[in-house]
Design an enzyme around this catalytic site. Structure first.
Site, PDB file in Angstrom:
ATOM      1  NE  ARG A  95      92.262 -71.166   5.156  1.00 21.87           N
ATOM      2  CZ  ARG A  95      93.532 -70.860   4.900  1.00 21.87           C
ATOM      3  NH1 ARG A  95      94.348 -71.774   4.415  1.00 21.87           N
ATOM      4  NH2 ARG A  95      93.982 -69.656   5.139  1.00 21.87           N
ATOM      5  CB  SER A 124     100.789 -86.831  -8.119  1.00 18.53           C
ATOM      6  OG  SER A 124      99.563 -87.399  -8.462  1.00 18.53           O
ATOM      7  CB  ALA A 172      71.375 -55.180  35.390  1.00 18.43           C
ATOM      8  CG  ASN A 213      99.094 -69.081  -1.185  1.00 26.60           C
ATOM      9  OD1 ASN A 213      99.816 -69.826  -0.516  1.00 26.60           O
ATOM     10  ND2 ASN A 213      97.941 -68.637  -0.753  1.00 26.60           N
ATOM     11  NE  ARG A 251      70.682 -68.247  39.765  1.00 27.47           N
ATOM     12  CZ  ARG A 251      69.369 -68.009  39.677  1.00 27.47           C
ATOM     13  NH1 ARG A 251      68.503 -68.985  39.899  1.00 27.47           N
ATOM     14  NH2 ARG A 251      68.916 -66.817  39.355  1.00 27.47           N
ATOM     15  CD  GLU A 260      60.291 -64.827  42.618  1.00 29.70           C
ATOM     16  OE1 GLU A 260      61.235 -65.459  42.109  1.00 29.70           O
ATOM     17  OE2 GLU A 260      59.321 -64.443  41.940  1.00 29.70           O
ATOM     18  CG  ASN A 270      56.630 -64.288  36.700  1.00 31.67           C
ATOM     19  OD1 ASN A 270      56.204 -63.906  35.616  1.00 31.67           O
ATOM     20  ND2 ASN A 270      57.418 -63.559  37.474  1.00 31.67           N
ATOM     21  CE  LYS A 279      71.076 -64.779  33.405  1.00 32.07           C
ATOM     22  NZ  LYS A 279      70.198 -65.390  34.434  1.00 32.07           N
TER      23      LYS A 279
END
Ligand code: UD1
Ligand code: CA
Length: 451
Positions: free
Chosen positions: A334, A406, A12, A387, A17, A156, A171, A24
């Site tokens: 493709r 060609s 959440a 096409n 940052r 922290e 941690n 994120k």
């Protein structure tokens, strides 16, 4: 079930940052959104339910999760402990263990979760957390241990003393709790810290203060615990994941000339003695055969190749290339193409939705779209399958051994018979019978002299 378990993924956070419009946990790392790693890891210990705490742009995250997890909304982001509190109403009568993962730790391996579970059960601990010794502990919660090596507290960065900041055991943000111990310890949580947040780590302190058992398991590979909080850590995690996958392929007998300059998807399979050069991207459900060579600048997405295929600086998407095919440089295959054995696709050629028989050559600067070509067909330089009539796409058929000169143009739908010859520059608007030669604009059969 002997050890019932539910998992909670914390996702959440606003990811401030990251400085991004996208939540994120939906940012891609190693070719898939961050949240996928947490889900895969949770699944490693077979939880009966997976809850994901969502907040920032909760709808897009919940939509992405679909049926894979139960989203739980955290309306205000008041910290990791507060996030877990949101799930408690779902756990009222639950008696087993609760796994908690932070969605921004993508490098933890599923095996590590199995080890953590084994350790937690063996110790019969109220809580077990994962730690690691890292080179740069900045930003992480530090593990303060007592004289016996026991966990005393997790502090922290912003709350740590100078001395505590020098601790390099951190941690990881991965925990197993006995459900009842977790529920009890979250009751009294306070936000009395520098960030004014409700820290999940304080529930460990509560358990310890109440005389409960909280242990820490250290993971030897410190790269596993990297948390992704900014774009620099995102790049670092991405590179580490790639390198980890490349090393797995190396063990399987694949040569990489520049292992650090390869983008490798999670599901890719590569055969023995294939060589992959640098600046190559291989993603999706790609399966490459043995003895192939994927040269610099190639991008492959969900491609299947046989043995001995050479791809030079080309982009190939959702297609199959049989044994001994070669493509490029700068070919663009493709989607929807199936090339039989030993098909040559030349420089700057483009193929789409084409089936091409063995030994055929699609020369440089040509375009083959929506077509079926037989064996040993020669498609000359600059030959174009027209096409599209502006409204609809049309298909063409070319028989075995046909020769398309060609710069010829095939106005689809059109059929070229086996061994027919289309002269250079011809514009074919009608079917050409087998063995016939046609030239000109529009292409007409060449009349044989003296017949
Ligand atoms: C956290 C830990 C820290 C640890 C580090 C490991 C705490 C108090 N700190 O710090 O000890 O070393 O992770 O990477 O737990 N989240 C929510 N709701 C919130 C706040 C966060 O769901 O209100 C989620 C985030 O989306 C994220 C995770 O919890 O996935 C961790 O939050 P974050 O803010 O990244 O914590 P760190 O400061 O990295
Ligand atoms: Ca984090």
């Amino acid at each position: 079930m002997a050890h019932p378990l539910v998992a909670i993924i914390l996702a959440a956070g606003e990811g401030t940052r990251m400085n991004s419009k996208t939540p994120k946990v939906l940012h891609s790392v190693g070719g898939q959104p961050m949240i996928d790693y947490a889900l895969e890891n949770a699944q490693a210990v077979s939880p009966s339910k997976i809850y994901v705490v969502v907040g920032a742009q909760s709808q897009s995250v919940a939509a992405y999760l679909g049926k894979r997890a139960i989203p739980v909304l955290q309306k205000k982001r008041l910290g990791t402990g507060h996030a877990v509190q949101q799930v408690l109403p779902h756990l009222k009568s639950f008696k087993g263990n609760v796994l908690i993962l932070y969605a921004d730790a993508c490098l933890i391996r599923p095996q590590t979760l199995l080890a953590l579970r084994q350790f937690h059960l063996l110790q019969n601990a109220a809580a077990t957390l994962l730690t690691a010794r890292v080179e740069t502990p900045f930003g992480y919660g530090r593990i303060v241990r007592g004289g016996e090596g026991e966990v005393r507290k997790i502090v922290e960065e912003k709350d740590a003393t100078e001395e505590e900041r020098r601790i390099n055991e951190i941690n990881a943000g991965l925990y197993l709790f006995k459900a009842q111990a977790l529920i009890e310890s979250l009751r009294t949580l306070k936000a009395n810290n520098a960030k004014k947040e409700f820290y999940l780590t304080d529930s460990i302190h509560r358990i310890l203060a109440d005389g409960g058992k909280a242990h820490a398991l250290m993971v030897p590979d410190r790269t596993e615990v990297l948390g992704i909080n900014n774009r620099s850590q995102l790049a670092q995690a991405h590179r580490l994941l790639n390198l980890r996958r490349v090393m797995e392929h190396q063990r399987n007998g694949v040569t990489f000339l520049s292992p650090k300059a390869v983008e490798m998807g999670a599901r890719v399979v590569i055969g023995r003695d294939t060589v992959v050069e640098g600046n190559v991207e291989i993603q999706g459900a790609t399966v490459i055969g043995e003895d192939c060579r994927i040269e610099s600048g190639s991008h492959l997405f969900s491609v299947k190749t046989g043995k001995g295929v050479v791809i030079r600086s080309s982009r190939i998407v959702e297609s199959e290339l049989g044994d001994g095919c070669d493509a490029g440089p700068f070919a663009h295959v493709r989607g929807g193409c199936v090339l039989d054995k030993k098909v040559h696709v030349g420089t700057n050629a483009e193929l789409k939705n084409a089936r091409i028989g063995g030994g055929s050559k699609v020369g440089h600067f040509s375009y083959v779209g929506d077509a079926k070509l037989g064996r040993d067909v020669n498609v000359g330089a600059g030959c174009v399958f027209a096409n599209f009539d502006g409204k609809k796409k049309h298909s063409s058929l070319v028989g075995d051994g046909a020769f398309l000169g060609s710069n010829s143009t095939l106005v689809a739908p059109v059929k070229i018979g086996a061994r027919a010859i289309v002269g250079a520059g011809a514009v074919v608007t009608r079917d050409v019978p087998a063995g016939a030669t046609v030239v000109g604009i529009p292409a007409r059969p060449v009349k044989k002299k003296n017949s």
